[in-house]
Structures are given as C-alpha cells and as structure tokens.
Design an enzyme around this catalytic site. Sequence first.
Site: not given
Length: 363
Positions: A102, A169, A193
């Site tokens: 990511w 993030d 998540k």
Amino acid sequence: MNKVHNFSAGPAILPKSAIDASVAALQNFSDMGLSLLEISHRSKQFEAVVAEACQLVKEILNLNDEYEVVFLQGGASLQFDMVPMNFLTPGKTAAYINTGVWASRAVKEAKLFGEVNVLASSEDKNFSYIPKGYAIPEDACYFHCTSNNTIYGTEMFSFPECPVPLVCDMSSDIFSRKIDASKFDLIYAGAQKNMGPAGATLVIIKKSFLEKANAKVPTMLNYKIHIENGSMYNTPGVFAIFVCMHTLRWIKSIGLEAMEVRNKAKADLLYAEIDRNNLFTGTVVPEDRSRMNVNFVLNDKTLEAPFLKLCEERNLSGLKGHRSVGGLRASLYNALEIDSVQVLVETMQYFETANTGNTQNSK
Ligand SMILES: *Cc1c(COP(=O)(O)O)cnc(C)c1O
C-alpha cells in the site's frame, strides 16, 4: 449454524451490535417507515448519523476543534491521489517511506503529481521490518507513512519526530490502540478493516494544514469542498456511514486504552504459539510484528493445504496469506474475540501433534 471465526484481512469482522443495527435499519430506519437504503441523505435523520459519526471520531481520538472529519468514497486508494493533488506543491517535494504494497502504491500515485523522495524502504527484506533512523527533510511538503502494513504484517509502534506535516494511512490499525492523534496533520483510513464496511473512507485533517492546500484541485477530489459540505457534496455512501457510526459507538464503549490491551493479548497469544510450535515460523522481525495482521508460514510448504483444510473444518476462516505473499495471515482486528485466537492456537497444536507426535515442545 456454528460460529465462524473470521480472520479475514478485509472486508473484515464487525461488532455484532453494528450488524444487528444494520439489519434493523434496512427494514425501518430511525422510525421513518423506510429502509436505510431508500431515504434521502439530506433527511434530518441521516444528517444526525453523519454528525454523530464525525463526533465519535473526534471523541475517541481526543481531537480538538483544530481538526476536521469527513467521510469520502473511493477507498484509501483514492487518498493516494488526493493527498498529493491537494498538498504536493508544484516545484516542491513530498517525503514517503515504503513499508509495503500500500505504501508503494501511495508513492506511485504521488509521482504522478510531483517530486517524491522515498526516504527509506524495507523492500530489500520483503517488507519484513519497519525502517528506522531516516531523516525527514525540512523542506518537504509533507511526510507520508503507513502505520500498519496489512499485507506483510508489520506495524509502526512509534512515529518519527516530524518537522513537516505528518500524513498517515491508518487503514488497517485505526482505533486499535492509543495514539497521540494531535501529532498528525492528515489521517486517512478505508473503513473496511477496523471501522465498518467497504464504501466509506475516513479523513481527518488539521485546519492549519488544509490552509496550505493547492488552489486548483478538481471539485470531487478537493478536501475543502467535502469539508464545507459536511461529507455531502454529492450523495455519500449512506449505508457504509451508518455501519461506521455503530462501529464507532462500540469502539467508544470500550475505549482505545482497553482496546489496545485486548488487541495486544490476542497478538501475544498467537505469536507465542508461532514461536513455540515446530511447524510454523513468523515472517516479521519481532519488534515490528503487527497486532492486526499476523503473518506466518509452515516450514514444510506441503503442509499448508492440509492445515488450511483443517482450519476450514474447524470454522476458522480467512487465514490464507495475501495472493502476492503466500503463507498464512491471521487478521486480529478489533471485533475479533480472543476466544477465536484460542481456537486457532489449539488447531495449530493439534496439527503439530498429528504431524510430528510432538506435544508442547519448545523450539
Ligand atoms: C486495504 C488498505 C488500503 C486499500 O484500501 P481500499 O479502501 O481498498 O482502497 C490502503 N492502505 C492500507 C494500509 C490498507 O490496509
């Protein structure tokens, strides 16, 4: 139906209270006689949901009025573009660290909009550690990091002293532990998540940082527009925000301090078994092991399929590693109970005995 233990990396396990509230609201939302899926996002009943969700974020993270909270769409992945579009000033540089898939994607997107300085990377060792000891240049527009590396299972337990705005993030570990949120200028997280279903992305921005935003940004990608319109510039993901609001109520009822204790107990239990059991090995250096995503392998790869089959028989779901990494991954997000981890540990012990005859041997 027997309980299924959900170790999925995302979309992931949610608290029962949020699921129950969603089921009821799909029939009749807020006594309107209409389904949550049929109502106007401009109804006062739904405006109350957005307002409460934003307020809960602030309360849980202890944020003062210097911060704005919005719910957007496009996932965390769209934030890889929105951050540089809004804050990477032409002619200047943004600093990033590369700690996994990511983070690499965030770097790739930022490069479309300007100069990117990758200060450190753990790619040399397959992202199995968190790089430390890098210096953040004082002339960078911002520094971007990823607090939890969902795919390889590393987590940042401390953040560097940052002379420039700190952007993070937090998609896969937000609300899982106590953090000093006032250190951050921008936090973003895809909901699926640890906070809700897919379809909502939480963004928290410090007002002083927002003032530095570039002027010419397409309307739908402009943070200021979304903030000025209270997450309702266009039709928001009504259902996703509703589920987030209920999940946030549950998180608040526990509190981040207790949540961290819970999450640490779950992770400690599983890592201890990985380290003890002769069949398994952890893939991350111990000090950077994520409490959210536990990555491990079977030393004998031919045992992986039989182990996953045994897990399936015992209602342990979502344990196959990410398709880019292989091996095994157990995600232990907030809503997963320690009982589920206990069942996994017992299954690993049973598998060891069945395959080696060993019981409770130390490595
Ligand atoms: C899952 C994840 C993403 C991608 O999220 P989308 O909402 O699917 O775009 C980004 N960053 C991290 C850390 C993630 O875990």
